[in-house]
Design an enzyme around this catalytic site. Structure first.
Site, PDB file in Angstrom:
ATOM      1  N   ILE A 204      15.051  -6.147  40.777  1.00  0.00           N
ATOM      2  CA  ILE A 204      13.885  -6.249  41.650  1.00  0.00           C
ATOM      3  C   ILE A 204      12.615  -5.817  40.922  1.00  0.00           C
ATOM      4  O   ILE A 204      11.528  -6.273  41.239  1.00  0.00           O
ATOM      5  CB  ILE A 204      14.094  -5.395  42.916  1.00  0.00           C
ATOM      6  CG1 ILE A 204      15.239  -5.969  43.757  1.00  0.00           C
ATOM      7  CG2 ILE A 204      12.822  -5.313  43.751  1.00  0.00           C
ATOM      8  CD1 ILE A 204      15.553  -5.158  44.993  1.00  0.00           C
ATOM      9  N   GLU A 205      12.777  -4.978  39.924  1.00  0.00           N
ATOM     10  CA  GLU A 205      11.606  -4.438  39.230  1.00  0.00           C
ATOM     11  C   GLU A 205      11.280  -5.252  37.968  1.00  0.00           C
ATOM     12  O   GLU A 205      10.701  -6.322  38.050  1.00  0.00           O
ATOM     13  CB  GLU A 205      11.813  -2.955  38.946  1.00  0.00           C
ATOM     14  CG  GLU A 205      11.967  -2.152  40.253  1.00  0.00           C
ATOM     15  CD  GLU A 205      12.133  -0.671  40.042  1.00  0.00           C
ATOM     16  OE1 GLU A 205      11.237  -0.057  39.437  1.00  0.00           O
ATOM     17  OE2 GLU A 205      13.176  -0.118  40.466  1.00  0.00           O
ATOM     18  N   MET A 206      11.708  -4.791  36.787  1.00  0.00           N
ATOM     19  CA  MET A 206      11.342  -5.490  35.551  1.00  0.00           C
ATOM     20  C   MET A 206      12.375  -6.542  35.143  1.00  0.00           C
ATOM     21  O   MET A 206      12.093  -7.421  34.339  1.00  0.00           O
ATOM     22  CB  MET A 206      11.097  -4.465  34.449  1.00  0.00           C
ATOM     23  CG  MET A 206       9.916  -3.556  34.791  1.00  0.00           C
ATOM     24  SD  MET A 206       9.739  -2.097  33.731  1.00  0.00           S
ATOM     25  CE  MET A 206       9.040  -2.835  32.261  1.00  0.00           C
TER      26      MET A 206
END
Length: 375
Positions: free
Chosen positions: A166-168
């Protein structure tokens, strides 16, 4: 008036935190909670703020210039200039994300007190995270990282977002290392930072470099000058707010040099917190007693790090103070007390180390450096 004179009040608050005999009864208002008007109220409040600094230092400690990575007597990640220089580069490095559009600084903006000012941050392809991004300033003094404490150190924390889908959203550690190895400028930087390693470019060393950089993200404020003996560093109202902060038992959780971050606590200890969807530390330990338990946030720079709470649900600091008193202490604070406490909290806003956080020039791509991947 010496700090120890407030001990009975603190013990009452400590009992409340233990859930002992609080019930729903409304406590008899203390003298400083009585409504007063005009200049006399300010003068009387100011008198209450003459706390003994020696006793206060035992509670708050002294803000260090940097937070060492200590495990017992062992320094697990010695800070060096070369390691910090590399960590600063990696902190701003977008190529550590799948689409090469996100870095650590995207959610933890160093020029904005280590946050992005949103309820929850946007990650790969605009996906929203599940919790409010906490500040990285003074985080080296925390008992653990993330709201649920799932990472024990800054170095452990640095590894998480890069691989989080979901992030990087990078595929795995091997993929991250491959990107770094493809950028010629990083080979020399890693060798300088980790001269004794046969393979300096590694995922562990990436985390160590970022951790070394973050361990010196420290923001002293006027409060520290006051703790150092300068009675003029805080205004009468700020000192009154500090008194009320202590008398109401806020130091039961918000203590230590970061005024928080050193313990875990149940959110909604006395009166249930309305958002029960996120169970906090329970998701890590699966222990019933850890439901709704979160790491206590730091109050350093708190006036600049809203919206507040793990879910970013409150966007006014005054409302945040009222909510904490209600849910954690079972109190409804008089408006005048809230105003004074907020004034004190604003005195915890420190100076951003502008030169230290300045974005460095990042090395250019090599021939084999992959391009952005938006999928």
């Amino acid at each position: 008036m010496r700090f120890r004179l407030f001990l009975p009040l603190l013990l009452i608050s400590a009992a409340a935190f233990a859930g002992a005999g609080c019930g729903e009864r409304e406590a008899t208002p203390l003298p400083f909670q009585q409504k007063k008007k005009g200049a006399n109220a300010a003068a009387e409040a100011a008198k209450l703020a003459e706390l003994d600094l020696a006793d206060m230092k035992n509670n708050f400690g002294t803000l260090p210039a940097k937070y060492e990575a200590k495990s017992g007597e062992t320094d697990t990640n010695p800070i060096t200039a070369e390691k910090v220089a590399l960590g600063r580069m990696l902190y701003y490095e977008n190529r550590l994300s799948k689409n090469q559009d996100l870095s650590c600084n995207s959610c933890h903006m160093l020029d904005k007190y280590g946050v992005d000012g949103t309820k929850v941050s946007k990650g790969h392809k605009g996906q929203l995270g599940g919790r409010n991004a906490p500040t990285v300033y003074n985080a080296g003094g925390f008992v653990a990282q993330f709201w649920d404490g799932r990472a024990g150190t800054l170095e452990d924390q640095a590894k998480g977002p890069i691989l989080n889908p979901i992030e990087m959203a990078m595929k795995d550690e091997k993929s991250v290392v491959a990107v770094l190895e493809s950028i010629p400028g990083y080979e020399d930087a890693f060798k300088k930072a980790f001269p004794d390693d046969k393979e300096p470019i590694s995922y562990d060393n990436l985390a160590k470099a970022i951790g070394a950089f973050e361990r010196q993200l420290v923001t002293p404020s006027r409060f520290d000058k006051y703790m150092g003996g300068d009675k003029t560093a805080l205004t009468d109202q700020e000192r009154a707010g500090l008194t009320k902060f202590v008398q109401n038992g806020c130091t039961s959780c918000h203590s230590g040099s970061a005024l928080g971050g050193s313990t875990f606590q149940k959110l909604g200890l006395i009166k249930a917190y309305p958002n029960q969807k996120d169970l906090g530390r329970y998701d890590v330990t699966k222990k019933d007693e850890d439901k709704m338990v979160f790491r206590v946030p730091t109050l350093r720079n708190v006036a600049e790090t809203g919206p507040w709470f793990h879910d970013g649900s409150i966007d006014r600091l005054e409302a945040t103070v009222q909510a904490m008193a209600y849910h954690q202490l079972g109190k409804e604070l008089p408006e005048a007390d809230v105003v004074d406490i907020v004034a004190f909290l604003k005195s915890l806003t420190g100076e951003i180390p502008q030169e230290y956080i300045k974005k460095p020039e990042l090395p250019p791509n090599g021939e084999k450096t992959p391009g952005p991947d938006p999928t």
